[in-house]
Design a protein around this motif. Structure first.
Motif, PDB file in Angstrom:
ATOM      1  N   LEU A 195      -1.186   6.986  -9.140  1.00 50.07           N
ATOM      2  CA  LEU A 195      -1.711   5.339  -8.620  1.00 50.07           C
ATOM      3  C   LEU A 195      -2.957   5.540  -7.428  1.00 50.07           C
ATOM      4  CD1 LEU A 195       1.474   3.100  -8.108  1.00 50.07           C
ATOM      5  CD2 LEU A 195      -0.514   3.357 -10.123  1.00 50.07           C
ATOM      6  N   TYR A 196      -2.186   6.332  -6.281  1.00 47.93           N
ATOM      7  CA  TYR A 196      -3.530   7.111  -4.947  1.00 47.93           C
ATOM      8  C   TYR A 196      -4.219   7.514  -5.556  1.00 47.93           C
ATOM      9  CZ  TYR A 196      -4.681   9.508  -0.660  1.00 47.93           C
ATOM     10  OH  TYR A 196      -5.225   9.629   0.188  1.00 47.93           O
ATOM     11  N   GLN A 197      -4.893   8.751  -6.604  1.00 50.02           N
ATOM     12  CA  GLN A 197      -6.149   9.342  -7.293  1.00 50.02           C
ATOM     13  C   GLN A 197      -7.272   7.810  -7.704  1.00 50.02           C
ATOM     14  OE1 GLN A 197      -5.509  12.650  -9.800  1.00 50.02           O
ATOM     15  NE2 GLN A 197      -8.132  12.672  -9.885  1.00 50.02           N
ATOM     16  N   VAL A 198      -6.052   6.987  -8.529  1.00 50.96           N
ATOM     17  CA  VAL A 198      -7.005   5.724  -9.188  1.00 50.96           C
ATOM     18  C   VAL A 198      -7.764   4.968  -7.329  1.00 50.96           C
ATOM     19  CG1 VAL A 198      -7.207   3.340 -10.151  1.00 50.96           C
ATOM     20  CG2 VAL A 198      -6.215   5.783 -11.074  1.00 50.96           C
ATOM     21  N   ASP A 253       0.624   6.144   7.785  1.00 47.26           N
ATOM     22  CA  ASP A 253       0.548   4.515   7.696  1.00 47.26           C
ATOM     23  C   ASP A 253      -0.796   4.269   8.353  1.00 47.26           C
ATOM     24  OD1 ASP A 253       3.535   3.365   8.310  1.00 47.26           O
ATOM     25  OD2 ASP A 253       3.002   4.368  10.430  1.00 47.26           O
ATOM     26  N   ASN A 254      -2.070   5.143   8.248  1.00 48.30           N
ATOM     27  CA  ASN A 254      -3.488   5.150   8.498  1.00 48.30           C
ATOM     28  C   ASN A 254      -4.130   4.592   7.162  1.00 48.30           C
ATOM     29  OD1 ASN A 254      -3.497   5.112  11.190  1.00 48.30           O
ATOM     30  ND2 ASN A 254      -3.569   7.282  11.807  1.00 48.30           N
ATOM     31  N   GLN A 255      -2.874   5.527   6.435  1.00 48.69           N
ATOM     32  CA  GLN A 255      -4.057   5.197   5.168  1.00 48.69           C
ATOM     33  C   GLN A 255      -3.379   4.308   4.336  1.00 48.69           C
ATOM     34  OE1 GLN A 255      -4.029   8.886   2.626  1.00 48.69           O
ATOM     35  NE2 GLN A 255      -2.711   9.807   3.479  1.00 48.69           N
ATOM     36  N   ALA A 297       0.753  -1.704   0.467  1.00 48.61           N
ATOM     37  CA  ALA A 297      -0.363   0.220   0.149  1.00 48.61           C
ATOM     38  C   ALA A 297       0.749   1.239  -0.510  1.00 48.61           C
ATOM     39  CB  ALA A 297      -0.530  -0.127   1.450  1.00 48.61           C
ATOM     40  N   TYR A 298       2.122   1.186   0.681  1.00 48.22           N
ATOM     41  CA  TYR A 298       3.202   2.318   0.302  1.00 48.22           C
ATOM     42  C   TYR A 298       3.515   2.732  -0.711  1.00 48.22           C
ATOM     43  CZ  TYR A 298       3.400   1.972   5.800  1.00 48.22           C
ATOM     44  OH  TYR A 298       2.229   1.485   6.704  1.00 48.22           O
ATOM     45  N   GLU A 299       3.598   2.037  -0.917  1.00 48.16           N
ATOM     46  CA  GLU A 299       3.957   2.143  -3.354  1.00 48.16           C
ATOM     47  C   GLU A 299       2.588   3.117  -3.607  1.00 48.16           C
ATOM     48  OE1 GLU A 299       5.297  -0.788  -5.475  1.00 48.16           O
ATOM     49  OE2 GLU A 299       6.649  -1.574  -3.939  1.00 48.16           O
ATOM     50  N   ILE A 300       1.563   2.791  -3.589  1.00 44.69           N
ATOM     51  CA  ILE A 300       0.155   3.697  -3.898  1.00 44.69           C
ATOM     52  C   ILE A 300       0.561   4.334  -3.235  1.00 44.69           C
ATOM     53  CG2 ILE A 300      -1.749   3.194  -3.729  1.00 44.69           C
ATOM     54  CD1 ILE A 300      -2.083  -0.130  -3.840  1.00 44.69           C
ATOM     55  N   LEU A 301       0.740   4.431  -1.846  1.00 39.35           N
ATOM     56  CA  LEU A 301       0.765   6.032  -1.559  1.00 39.35           C
ATOM     57  C   LEU A 301       1.389   7.053  -1.877  1.00 39.35           C
ATOM     58  CD1 LEU A 301       0.192   4.774   2.685  1.00 39.35           C
ATOM     59  CD2 LEU A 301      -1.473   6.711   0.781  1.00 39.35           C
ATOM     60  N   GLY A 302       2.856   6.588  -2.502  1.00 38.88           N
ATOM     61  CA  GLY A 302       3.480   7.273  -2.408  1.00 38.88           C
ATOM     62  C   GLY A 302       3.734   7.890  -4.515  1.00 38.88           C
ATOM     63  N   SER A 303       2.528   7.377  -5.184  1.00 41.02           N
ATOM     64  CA  SER A 303       2.418   7.770  -6.284  1.00 41.02           C
ATOM     65  C   SER A 303       1.292   8.327  -6.874  1.00 41.02           C
ATOM     66  CB  SER A 303       2.971   6.762  -7.256  1.00 41.02           C
ATOM     67  OG  SER A 303       1.843   7.032  -8.711  1.00 41.02           O
ATOM     68  N   PRO A 304       1.360   9.797  -6.979  1.00 39.63           N
ATOM     69  CA  PRO A 304      -0.006  10.119  -6.881  1.00 39.63           C
ATOM     70  C   PRO A 304      -0.801  10.055  -8.012  1.00 39.63           C
ATOM     71  CG  PRO A 304       2.046  11.730  -6.694  1.00 39.63           C
ATOM     72  CD  PRO A 304       2.665  10.668  -7.023  1.00 39.63           C
ATOM     73  N   GLY A 361     -13.412   4.196  -2.214  1.00 38.80           N
ATOM     74  CA  GLY A 361     -14.069   5.483  -1.775  1.00 38.80           C
ATOM     75  C   GLY A 361     -13.534   6.030  -0.559  1.00 38.80           C
ATOM     76  N   MET A 362     -12.309   6.595  -0.840  1.00 38.08           N
ATOM     77  CA  MET A 362     -11.456   7.260   0.467  1.00 38.08           C
ATOM     78  C   MET A 362     -11.535   8.786   0.496  1.00 38.08           C
ATOM     79  SD  MET A 362      -8.082   5.071   0.269  1.00 38.08           S
ATOM     80  CE  MET A 362      -7.054   5.791   1.728  1.00 38.08           C
ATOM     81  N   PRO A 363     -11.981   9.066   1.373  1.00 37.98           N
ATOM     82  CA  PRO A 363     -12.752  10.515   1.368  1.00 37.98           C
ATOM     83  C   PRO A 363     -11.472  11.816   1.165  1.00 37.98           C
ATOM     84  CG  PRO A 363     -12.968   9.183   4.093  1.00 37.98           C
ATOM     85  CD  PRO A 363     -12.441   8.542   2.349  1.00 37.98           C
ATOM     86  N   GLU A 364     -12.121  12.407   1.071  1.00 37.13           N
ATOM     87  CA  GLU A 364     -10.722  13.968   0.345  1.00 37.13           C
ATOM     88  C   GLU A 364      -9.965  14.207   1.861  1.00 37.13           C
ATOM     89  OE1 GLU A 364      -8.946  16.593  -1.961  1.00 37.13           O
ATOM     90  OE2 GLU A 364     -10.523  15.138  -2.367  1.00 37.13           O
ATOM     91  N   GLU A 365     -10.881  14.015   3.249  1.00 35.47           N
ATOM     92  CA  GLU A 365     -10.124  14.114   4.242  1.00 35.47           C
ATOM     93  C   GLU A 365      -8.938  13.159   4.709  1.00 35.47           C
ATOM     94  OE1 GLU A 365     -13.522  13.810   3.585  1.00 35.47           O
ATOM     95  OE2 GLU A 365     -14.015  16.089   3.903  1.00 35.47           O
ATOM     96  N   MET A 366      -9.100  12.235   3.974  1.00 35.34           N
ATOM     97  CA  MET A 366      -7.928  11.126   4.247  1.00 35.34           C
ATOM     98  C   MET A 366      -6.585  11.751   3.293  1.00 35.34           C
ATOM     99  SD  MET A 366      -9.107   7.383   4.977  1.00 35.34           S
ATOM    100  CE  MET A 366      -7.489   7.076   5.495  1.00 35.34           C
TER     101      MET A 366
END
Length: 367
Positions: free
Chosen positions: A277-280, A297-299, A268-275, A286-291
């Motif tokens: 991939l993260y957006q897709v 780590d929570n994400q 999951a961290y590779e996803i979070l490290g790529s703008p 359905g992860m809210p904008e507030e996240m």
């Protein structure tokens, strides 16, 4: 044309679509410049100071938005990724790690492949090093390595451990004898065992075998260079193709990028490290904008709870995921009058109704 329809049309013949991009005059000019000039790069500064090569590299790695940060890019390239404390490994943006791996340089700023003949390289035979250098003349690195190999092998190499301990000999042998990568990267004991089983040192030291090994080494280096250039050019065309589509519809660019890179996701961290991939992923799960911007780590935990990223190794799962994205992207961006969106609408022109969105979000992965 809406995201879903455009993405579907492109996927009917992606090679043809990318070929059209490659033939674009501006793209073709930049590719030709890269092919003709990157081979002359000897140091990281040669690359950074050539405006066209530098921008070609940054675009290829999807880092055009960071082209201004030359100091940071230089540090990323020089430090590489072998040290866990290297800058590329500490940045949350995974694109920089990919950059360092695609364009490897030595810590002294020379391009990888240029051997370190300095006094700091104590594993070398300094007497042979002196013999391979011609004062006042520039000796090509590949020729110097070949000369060193021939002289050193005939001098006092009688054990496999001596061969493995000398970085110049090891470099020539691994390429000339096409040593498997898993052996090159493996533990010392396994390397010694493999070399003892598959190579005969006495045979290797014969004049005819030395000459043959040197020729194979040179051919192997050239083949590596050609393959590397080919891979970079193909990626440049792919990124250019995706960017061109993104100018018309950002959702299409994101979908194409995800379709191409999802198979390489390992956590999951590779996803979070790529703008991109993260957006897709955020859209589909359905992860809210507030996240966005909250504790990483929570994400990651949320992503892992909602989806097993190992499933991206399955092309069918990637296909299902990206198809869900393009439909949701159109819905969330209010593309309600597009043809494919109207297929889902009970009242054309008002967008995807809530019950259809619920059904799309309920799409099950993995079966």
């Amino acid at each position: 044309m809406d995201t879903h329809l455009r993405f579907s049309v492109l996927n009917r013949d992606l090679p043809a679509a990318k070929d059209r991009t490659a033939k674009d005059p501006e793209i073709a000019r930049e590719i030709k410049y890269y092919e003709e000039n990157f081979k002359n790069v000897e140091t990281v500064d040669d690359l950074l100071n050539d405006y066209r090569l530098y921008n070609f590299m940054m675009k290829t790695m999807g880092l055009e938005d960071m082209a201004y940060a030359k100091g940071m890019v230089r540090k990323v390239l020089v430090e590489g990724t072998s040290d866990e404390k290297a800058l590329a490994n500490t940045l949350s943006d995974g694109r920089f790690k990919e950059l360092a791996e695609a364009f490897p340089f030595n810590k002294d700023g020379t391009i990888e492949g240029t051997f370190d003949w300095s006094e700091k390289n104590e594993a070398l035979d300094r007497k042979v090093v002196r013999y391979t250098n011609v004062p006042g003349e520039k000796v090509e690195d590949v020729d110097r390595l070949a000369d060193y190999y021939q002289q050193k092998m005939q001098r006092n190499v009688g054990l496999t451990v001596q061969l493995l301990a000398d970085p110049a000999l090891y470099k020539v042998v691994t390429i000339a004898y096409d040593i498997p990568q898993e052996i090159i990267d493996g533990p010392k004991e396994e390397r010694i065992e493999w070399f003892d089983k598959n190579l005969d040192l006495d045979e290797m030291k014969k004049p005819s075998e030395l000459k043959d090994a040197v020729e194979k080494f040179k051919d192997g280096l050239e083949a590596q260079r050609v393959e590397s250039t080919k891979n970079i050019v193909e990626k440049y065309i792919q990124v250019s193709f995706e960017e061109d589509e993104g100018e018309q519809n950002e959702g299409v660019r994101l979908a194409l990028n995800f379709q191409r890179t999802a198979k390489d996701i390992t956590d999951a961290y590779e996803i979070l490290g790529s703008p991109a991939l993260y957006q897709v992923v955020r859209t589909v799960l359905g992860m809210p904008e507030e996240m966005v911007g909250t504790d990483i780590d929570n994400q990651a935990a949320v992503i892992n709870e909602k989806f097993d990223v190992k499933k991206f190794k399955d092309p069918a799962e990637v296909d299902k995921f990206v198809k869900k994205f393009v439909i949701l992207y159109d819905a969330q961006n209010g593309i309600g009058t597009a043809p494919s969106v109207q297929l889902f609408a009970s009242n054309p022109g008002v967008g995807i109704p809530e019950n259809v969105l619920t059904a799309v979000n309920a799409l099950k992965f993995g079966g």
